[in-house]
Design a protein around this motif. Sequence first.
Motif, mmCIF file in Angstrom:
data_model
loop_
_atom_site.group_PDB
_atom_site.id
_atom_site.type_symbol
_atom_site.label_atom_id
_atom_site.label_comp_id
_atom_site.label_asym_id
_atom_site.label_seq_id
_atom_site.Cartn_x
_atom_site.Cartn_y
_atom_site.Cartn_z
ATOM 1 N N VAL A 72 44.025 -4.498 32.977
ATOM 2 C CA VAL A 72 42.593 -4.301 33.179
ATOM 3 C C VAL A 72 41.946 -4.034 31.825
ATOM 4 C CG1 VAL A 72 42.924 -1.841 33.709
ATOM 5 C CG2 VAL A 72 40.813 -3.007 34.410
ATOM 6 N N ALA A 73 40.801 -4.670 31.596
ATOM 7 C CA ALA A 73 40.097 -4.513 30.334
ATOM 8 C C ALA A 73 38.613 -4.342 30.593
ATOM 9 C CB ALA A 73 40.333 -5.731 29.442
ATOM 10 N N VAL A 74 37.992 -3.430 29.872
ATOM 11 C CA VAL A 74 36.559 -3.192 29.978
ATOM 12 C C VAL A 74 35.979 -3.160 28.573
ATOM 13 C CG1 VAL A 74 34.755 -1.604 30.742
ATOM 14 C CG2 VAL A 74 36.835 -1.880 32.109
ATOM 15 N N GLY A 75 34.882 -3.863 28.363
ATOM 16 C CA GLY A 75 34.220 -3.845 27.068
ATOM 17 C C GLY A 75 33.847 -2.433 26.662
ATOM 18 N N GLU A 76 33.933 -2.160 25.386
ATOM 19 C CA GLU A 76 33.768 -0.780 24.907
ATOM 20 C C GLU A 76 32.440 -0.164 25.350
ATOM 21 O OE1 GLU A 76 34.114 1.672 20.681
ATOM 22 O OE2 GLU A 76 34.606 -0.464 20.781
ATOM 23 N N ALA A 77 31.367 -0.925 25.336
ATOM 24 C CA ALA A 77 30.055 -0.381 25.696
ATOM 25 C C ALA A 77 29.932 -0.072 27.177
ATOM 26 C CB ALA A 77 28.960 -1.364 25.281
ATOM 27 N N TRP A 78 30.880 -0.566 27.994
ATOM 28 C CA TRP A 78 30.783 -0.389 29.442
ATOM 29 C C TRP A 78 31.861 0.536 30.004
ATOM 30 C CZ3 TRP A 78 26.996 -1.961 32.750
ATOM 31 C CH2 TRP A 78 25.986 -2.743 32.181
ATOM 32 N N ARG A 79 32.558 1.221 29.149
ATOM 33 C CA ARG A 79 33.571 2.158 29.619
ATOM 34 C C ARG A 79 32.925 3.436 30.135
ATOM 35 N NH1 ARG A 79 37.645 0.837 24.534
ATOM 36 N NH2 ARG A 79 38.024 -1.321 25.201
ATOM 37 N N ALA A 80 33.621 4.106 31.046
ATOM 38 C CA ALA A 80 33.124 5.340 31.676
ATOM 39 C C ALA A 80 31.851 5.096 32.467
ATOM 40 C CB ALA A 80 32.903 6.432 30.629
ATOM 41 N N ARG A 81 31.686 3.856 32.995
ATOM 42 C CA ARG A 81 30.502 3.540 33.803
ATOM 43 C C ARG A 81 30.911 2.931 35.144
ATOM 44 N NH1 ARG A 81 26.401 0.679 29.523
ATOM 45 N NH2 ARG A 81 25.036 0.693 31.365
#
Length: 293
Positions: A72-81
Amino acid sequence: MWSFVDEPAAPQEFFAQVLPGAQEMYLAQYNRAYAALEQGAFMREAGAWAMADGKPVGMALVSGGESPELFVAVGEAWRARGVGAGLVEKVCLGLRQQGVQTLAVSGVSSANAAAVRLLQSVGFVGVSTGSLRMRRSLDASVPACDMAPGYALRMLTEGEEAAYVRLKNTCFPESRPWIEEDFPREFPPMSFNIYERIFVAEREEQLVGTASAWEIDYGEGPLGLLHWVGVDPAHRGQGLGAALNVRALQELKACGYAEVWLNTSRDRAAAVRLYERLDFVPYQELYTYTLTL
Protein backbone atom coordinates in the motif's frame (compact mmCIF):
# COMPACT_ATOMS: atom_id res chain seq x y z
CA MET A 1 -11.47 15.08 -1.20
CA TRP A 2 -10.18 11.80 -2.53
CA SER A 3 -12.12 8.95 -4.11
CA PHE A 4 -11.63 5.44 -5.48
CA VAL A 5 -11.14 4.99 -9.21
CA ASP A 6 -10.95 1.98 -11.52
CA GLU A 7 -7.57 0.44 -12.30
CA PRO A 8 -5.75 2.94 -14.53
CA ALA A 9 -4.69 2.10 -18.07
CA ALA A 10 -1.07 2.81 -17.13
CA PRO A 11 -0.66 1.51 -13.54
CA GLN A 12 3.11 2.02 -13.51
CA GLU A 13 2.69 5.70 -14.30
CA PHE A 14 0.04 5.94 -11.56
CA PHE A 15 2.51 4.31 -9.16
CA ALA A 16 5.27 6.72 -10.14
CA GLN A 17 3.02 9.70 -9.38
CA VAL A 18 2.03 8.34 -5.97
CA LEU A 19 5.64 7.53 -5.02
CA PRO A 20 8.07 9.44 -7.26
CA GLY A 21 11.00 7.64 -5.64
CA ALA A 22 11.77 4.91 -3.14
CA GLN A 23 13.21 5.64 0.27
CA GLU A 24 15.58 3.13 1.79
CA MET A 25 13.14 2.17 4.55
CA TYR A 26 10.67 0.71 2.05
CA LEU A 27 12.93 0.01 -0.92
CA ALA A 28 12.32 -3.75 -0.90
CA GLN A 29 8.52 -3.39 -0.95
CA TYR A 30 8.75 -0.67 -3.61
CA ASN A 31 10.82 -2.90 -5.89
CA ARG A 32 8.51 -5.89 -5.40
CA ALA A 33 5.43 -3.79 -6.17
CA TYR A 34 7.01 -2.28 -9.26
CA ALA A 35 8.00 -5.74 -10.49
CA ALA A 36 4.46 -7.00 -9.89
CA LEU A 37 3.10 -4.15 -11.98
CA GLU A 38 5.56 -4.86 -14.77
CA GLN A 39 4.74 -8.57 -14.78
CA GLY A 40 1.03 -8.28 -14.07
CA ALA A 41 1.61 -10.50 -11.04
CA PHE A 42 -1.05 -9.04 -8.78
CA MET A 43 -4.72 -9.73 -8.09
CA ARG A 44 -6.54 -7.13 -10.18
CA GLU A 45 -9.89 -7.88 -8.55
CA ALA A 46 -8.42 -6.99 -5.14
CA GLY A 47 -6.53 -3.81 -6.06
CA ALA A 48 -7.55 -0.31 -4.98
CA TRP A 49 -6.70 3.05 -6.53
CA ALA A 50 -7.37 6.57 -5.23
CA MET A 51 -7.29 10.01 -6.84
CA ALA A 52 -7.92 13.58 -5.74
CA ASP A 53 -8.24 16.64 -7.98
CA GLY A 54 -7.42 14.47 -10.96
CA LYS A 55 -4.13 13.25 -9.53
CA PRO A 56 -3.12 9.83 -8.12
CA VAL A 57 -2.83 9.90 -4.34
CA GLY A 58 -2.79 6.24 -3.27
CA MET A 59 -2.88 2.62 -4.33
CA ALA A 60 -2.94 -0.87 -2.86
CA LEU A 61 -1.83 -4.06 -4.61
CA VAL A 62 -2.07 -7.69 -3.57
CA SER A 63 0.28 -10.30 -4.94
CA GLY A 64 -1.25 -13.59 -5.99
CA GLY A 65 -0.43 -17.08 -4.79
CA GLU A 66 -1.26 -19.14 -1.72
CA SER A 67 -0.14 -16.38 0.68
CA PRO A 68 -1.41 -13.02 -0.60
CA GLU A 69 0.79 -10.07 0.29
CA LEU A 70 -0.20 -6.43 0.43
CA PHE A 71 1.60 -3.34 -0.82
CA VAL A 72 0.00 0.00 0.00
CA ALA A 73 1.30 3.44 -0.93
CA VAL A 74 -0.02 6.92 -0.22
CA GLY A 75 1.40 10.16 -1.56
CA GLU A 76 3.18 12.14 1.11
CA ALA A 77 0.74 15.06 1.04
CA TRP A 78 -2.21 12.70 1.59
CA ARG A 79 -0.95 10.69 4.54
CA ALA A 80 -2.86 10.74 7.84
CA ARG A 81 -6.04 11.68 5.93
CA GLY A 82 -7.72 8.27 5.78
CA VAL A 83 -6.51 7.29 2.31
CA GLY A 84 -4.38 4.36 3.44
CA ALA A 85 -7.03 2.93 5.74
CA GLY A 86 -9.63 3.28 2.99
CA LEU A 87 -7.45 1.48 0.47
CA VAL A 88 -6.74 -1.39 2.87
CA GLU A 89 -10.42 -1.70 3.80
CA LYS A 90 -11.40 -1.95 0.12
CA VAL A 91 -8.71 -4.56 -0.56
CA CYS A 92 -9.75 -6.65 2.44
CA LEU A 93 -13.39 -6.57 1.38
CA GLY A 94 -12.46 -7.93 -2.04
CA LEU A 95 -10.29 -10.66 -0.53
CA ARG A 96 -12.99 -11.78 1.91
CA GLN A 97 -15.40 -12.15 -0.98
CA GLN A 98 -12.89 -14.48 -2.59
CA GLY A 99 -12.52 -16.55 0.56
CA VAL A 100 -8.99 -15.40 1.40
CA GLN A 101 -8.32 -15.83 5.11
CA THR A 102 -5.06 -13.98 5.79
CA LEU A 103 -3.13 -11.07 4.33
CA ALA A 104 0.52 -10.29 5.04
CA VAL A 105 2.98 -7.44 4.62
CA SER A 106 6.60 -8.52 4.89
CA GLY A 107 9.80 -6.59 5.43
CA VAL A 108 8.18 -3.63 7.19
CA SER A 109 10.79 -1.37 8.72
CA SER A 110 10.25 -0.09 12.24
CA ALA A 111 11.70 3.18 10.92
CA ASN A 112 8.73 3.53 8.57
CA ALA A 113 6.48 5.09 11.20
CA ALA A 114 3.67 5.94 8.77
CA ALA A 115 3.39 2.34 7.55
CA VAL A 116 3.53 0.94 11.08
CA ARG A 117 0.76 3.28 12.26
CA LEU A 118 -1.42 2.42 9.28
CA LEU A 119 -1.04 -1.35 9.61
CA GLN A 120 -1.63 -1.36 13.35
CA SER A 121 -4.66 0.92 13.00
CA VAL A 122 -6.42 -1.56 10.69
CA GLY A 123 -5.64 -4.61 12.81
CA PHE A 124 -2.39 -6.05 11.43
CA VAL A 125 -0.17 -7.73 14.02
CA GLY A 126 3.61 -7.52 13.61
CA VAL A 127 6.23 -10.14 14.43
CA SER A 128 9.92 -9.34 14.23
CA THR A 129 11.89 -11.28 11.63
CA GLY A 130 15.04 -10.75 13.72
CA SER A 131 16.65 -8.66 10.99
CA LEU A 132 18.25 -5.58 12.53
CA ARG A 133 20.01 -2.57 11.00
CA MET A 134 22.22 -0.38 13.17
CA ARG A 135 24.26 2.75 12.56
CA ARG A 136 26.98 4.83 14.18
CA SER A 137 28.33 8.32 13.54
CA LEU A 138 32.02 8.40 12.68
CA ASP A 139 32.35 11.87 14.19
CA ALA A 140 32.78 10.16 17.53
CA SER A 141 36.16 8.67 18.36
CA VAL A 142 36.78 5.00 17.69
CA PRO A 143 37.81 3.19 20.88
CA ALA A 144 40.99 1.17 21.20
CA CYS A 145 40.62 -2.59 21.70
CA ASP A 146 43.11 -5.23 22.69
CA MET A 147 43.10 -8.87 21.64
CA ALA A 148 44.80 -11.87 23.17
CA PRO A 149 48.51 -12.49 22.46
CA GLY A 150 49.31 -14.73 19.50
CA TYR A 151 46.84 -13.10 17.12
CA ALA A 152 47.49 -10.52 14.43
CA LEU A 153 45.27 -8.34 12.25
CA ARG A 154 46.03 -7.64 8.61
CA MET A 155 44.39 -7.06 5.24
CA LEU A 156 43.31 -9.97 3.12
CA THR A 157 45.63 -10.55 0.17
CA GLU A 158 44.76 -11.57 -3.35
CA GLY A 159 44.91 -15.34 -3.68
CA GLU A 160 43.36 -15.99 -0.24
CA GLU A 161 39.79 -16.14 -1.53
CA ALA A 162 39.42 -19.88 -0.84
CA ALA A 163 40.68 -19.44 2.73
CA TYR A 164 38.28 -16.55 3.24
CA VAL A 165 35.35 -18.66 2.01
CA ARG A 166 36.26 -21.47 4.44
CA LEU A 167 36.41 -18.92 7.28
CA LYS A 168 33.07 -17.37 6.31
CA ASN A 169 31.41 -20.81 6.30
CA THR A 170 32.89 -21.59 9.71
CA CYS A 171 31.74 -18.28 11.19
CA PHE A 172 28.21 -18.46 9.73
CA PRO A 173 27.14 -22.13 9.71
CA GLU A 174 23.48 -21.06 9.70
CA SER A 175 23.88 -19.40 6.29
CA ARG A 176 24.05 -20.99 2.88
CA PRO A 177 27.59 -22.35 2.46
CA TRP A 178 29.67 -20.33 0.04
CA ILE A 179 31.79 -21.69 -2.76
CA GLU A 180 34.81 -19.77 -4.04
CA GLU A 181 32.76 -18.24 -6.86
CA ASP A 182 30.65 -16.45 -4.23
CA PHE A 183 33.59 -14.28 -3.20
CA PRO A 184 33.64 -12.02 -6.31
CA ARG A 185 29.85 -11.86 -6.25
CA GLU A 186 29.86 -10.55 -2.68
CA PHE A 187 32.95 -8.37 -3.15
CA PRO A 188 32.77 -7.12 -6.74
CA PRO A 189 35.36 -4.66 -8.10
CA MET A 190 34.65 -1.19 -6.72
CA SER A 191 36.19 2.25 -6.93
CA PHE A 192 38.64 1.06 -4.26
CA ASN A 193 40.97 -1.89 -3.79
CA ILE A 194 38.64 -4.45 -2.26
CA TYR A 195 41.43 -6.36 -0.51
CA GLU A 196 42.39 -3.21 1.42
CA ARG A 197 38.86 -3.14 2.86
CA ILE A 198 38.73 -6.78 4.07
CA PHE A 199 40.50 -7.37 7.37
CA VAL A 200 41.32 -10.74 8.89
CA ALA A 201 42.58 -12.00 12.20
CA GLU A 202 45.30 -14.62 11.93
CA ARG A 203 46.88 -17.14 14.27
CA GLU A 204 49.66 -19.46 13.19
CA GLU A 205 48.98 -18.59 9.53
CA GLN A 206 45.32 -19.57 9.85
CA LEU A 207 42.48 -17.11 9.24
CA VAL A 208 40.26 -17.06 12.33
CA GLY A 209 38.22 -13.86 12.05
CA THR A 210 37.18 -11.16 9.60
CA ALA A 211 35.46 -7.79 9.16
CA SER A 212 35.04 -5.66 6.05
CA ALA A 213 35.04 -1.86 5.76
CA TRP A 214 32.67 -1.86 2.81
CA GLU A 215 30.40 0.64 1.08
CA ILE A 216 26.70 0.67 0.25
CA ASP A 217 24.24 3.07 -1.33
CA TYR A 218 20.66 2.98 0.00
CA GLY A 219 19.58 5.58 -2.53
CA GLU A 220 21.10 8.75 -1.08
CA GLY A 221 24.78 8.29 -1.84
CA PRO A 222 27.59 6.00 -0.61
CA LEU A 223 27.64 5.06 3.07
CA GLY A 224 30.15 3.12 5.11
CA LEU A 225 29.12 -0.46 5.79
CA LEU A 226 30.52 -2.81 8.40
CA HIS A 227 30.19 -6.08 6.51
CA TRP A 228 30.62 -9.81 7.22
CA VAL A 229 31.99 -9.63 10.74
CA GLY A 230 32.69 -13.08 12.13
CA VAL A 231 35.06 -15.07 14.31
CA ASP A 232 35.78 -18.79 14.19
CA PRO A 233 33.89 -20.28 17.21
CA ALA A 234 37.10 -21.97 18.35
CA HIS A 235 38.75 -18.56 18.76
CA ARG A 236 35.95 -16.53 20.33
CA GLY A 237 36.48 -14.87 23.70
CA GLN A 238 39.90 -13.52 22.68
CA GLY A 239 38.80 -9.98 21.83
CA LEU A 240 38.99 -10.60 18.08
CA GLY A 241 35.47 -9.40 17.28
CA ALA A 242 36.01 -6.05 18.97
CA ALA A 243 39.47 -5.60 17.41
CA LEU A 244 38.21 -6.39 13.91
CA ASN A 245 35.25 -4.06 14.28
CA VAL A 246 37.48 -1.23 15.47
CA ARG A 247 39.97 -1.76 12.64
CA ALA A 248 37.14 -1.61 10.08
CA LEU A 249 35.70 1.53 11.72
CA GLN A 250 39.10 3.19 11.61
CA GLU A 251 39.35 2.43 7.89
CA LEU A 252 35.89 3.78 7.16
CA LYS A 253 36.62 6.96 9.09
CA ALA A 254 39.92 7.39 7.21
CA CYS A 255 38.01 6.98 3.93
CA GLY A 256 35.86 9.97 4.83
CA TYR A 257 32.47 8.37 5.51
CA ALA A 258 30.30 10.35 7.93
CA GLU A 259 28.60 7.30 9.40
CA VAL A 260 28.68 3.55 9.26
CA TRP A 261 25.86 1.04 9.00
CA LEU A 262 25.58 -2.68 9.61
CA ASN A 263 23.01 -5.43 9.20
CA THR A 264 22.73 -8.19 11.75
CA SER A 265 20.19 -10.41 13.48
CA ARG A 266 18.66 -10.31 16.94
CA ASP A 267 19.63 -13.98 17.13
CA ARG A 268 23.30 -12.95 17.20
CA ALA A 269 22.90 -11.60 20.72
CA ALA A 270 26.63 -11.42 21.53
CA ALA A 271 27.30 -9.49 18.32
CA VAL A 272 24.48 -7.03 19.06
CA ARG A 273 25.88 -6.40 22.56
CA LEU A 274 29.32 -5.74 21.06
CA TYR A 275 27.91 -3.30 18.51
CA GLU A 276 26.10 -1.46 21.28
CA ARG A 277 29.36 -1.19 23.24
CA LEU A 278 30.90 0.34 20.12
CA ASP A 279 28.14 3.00 20.12
CA PHE A 280 25.97 1.57 17.36
CA VAL A 281 22.27 2.28 17.81
CA PRO A 282 19.31 0.47 16.21
CA TYR A 283 17.94 2.19 13.12
CA GLN A 284 15.36 -0.31 11.99
CA GLU A 285 14.09 -3.79 12.71
CA LEU A 286 12.12 -5.68 10.09
CA TYR A 287 8.68 -7.09 10.85
CA THR A 288 6.13 -9.23 9.09
CA TYR A 289 2.59 -7.96 9.65
CA THR A 290 -0.39 -10.28 9.30
CA LEU A 291 -4.13 -9.63 9.28
CA THR A 292 -6.74 -12.34 9.80
CA LEU A 293 -9.60 -11.62 7.45
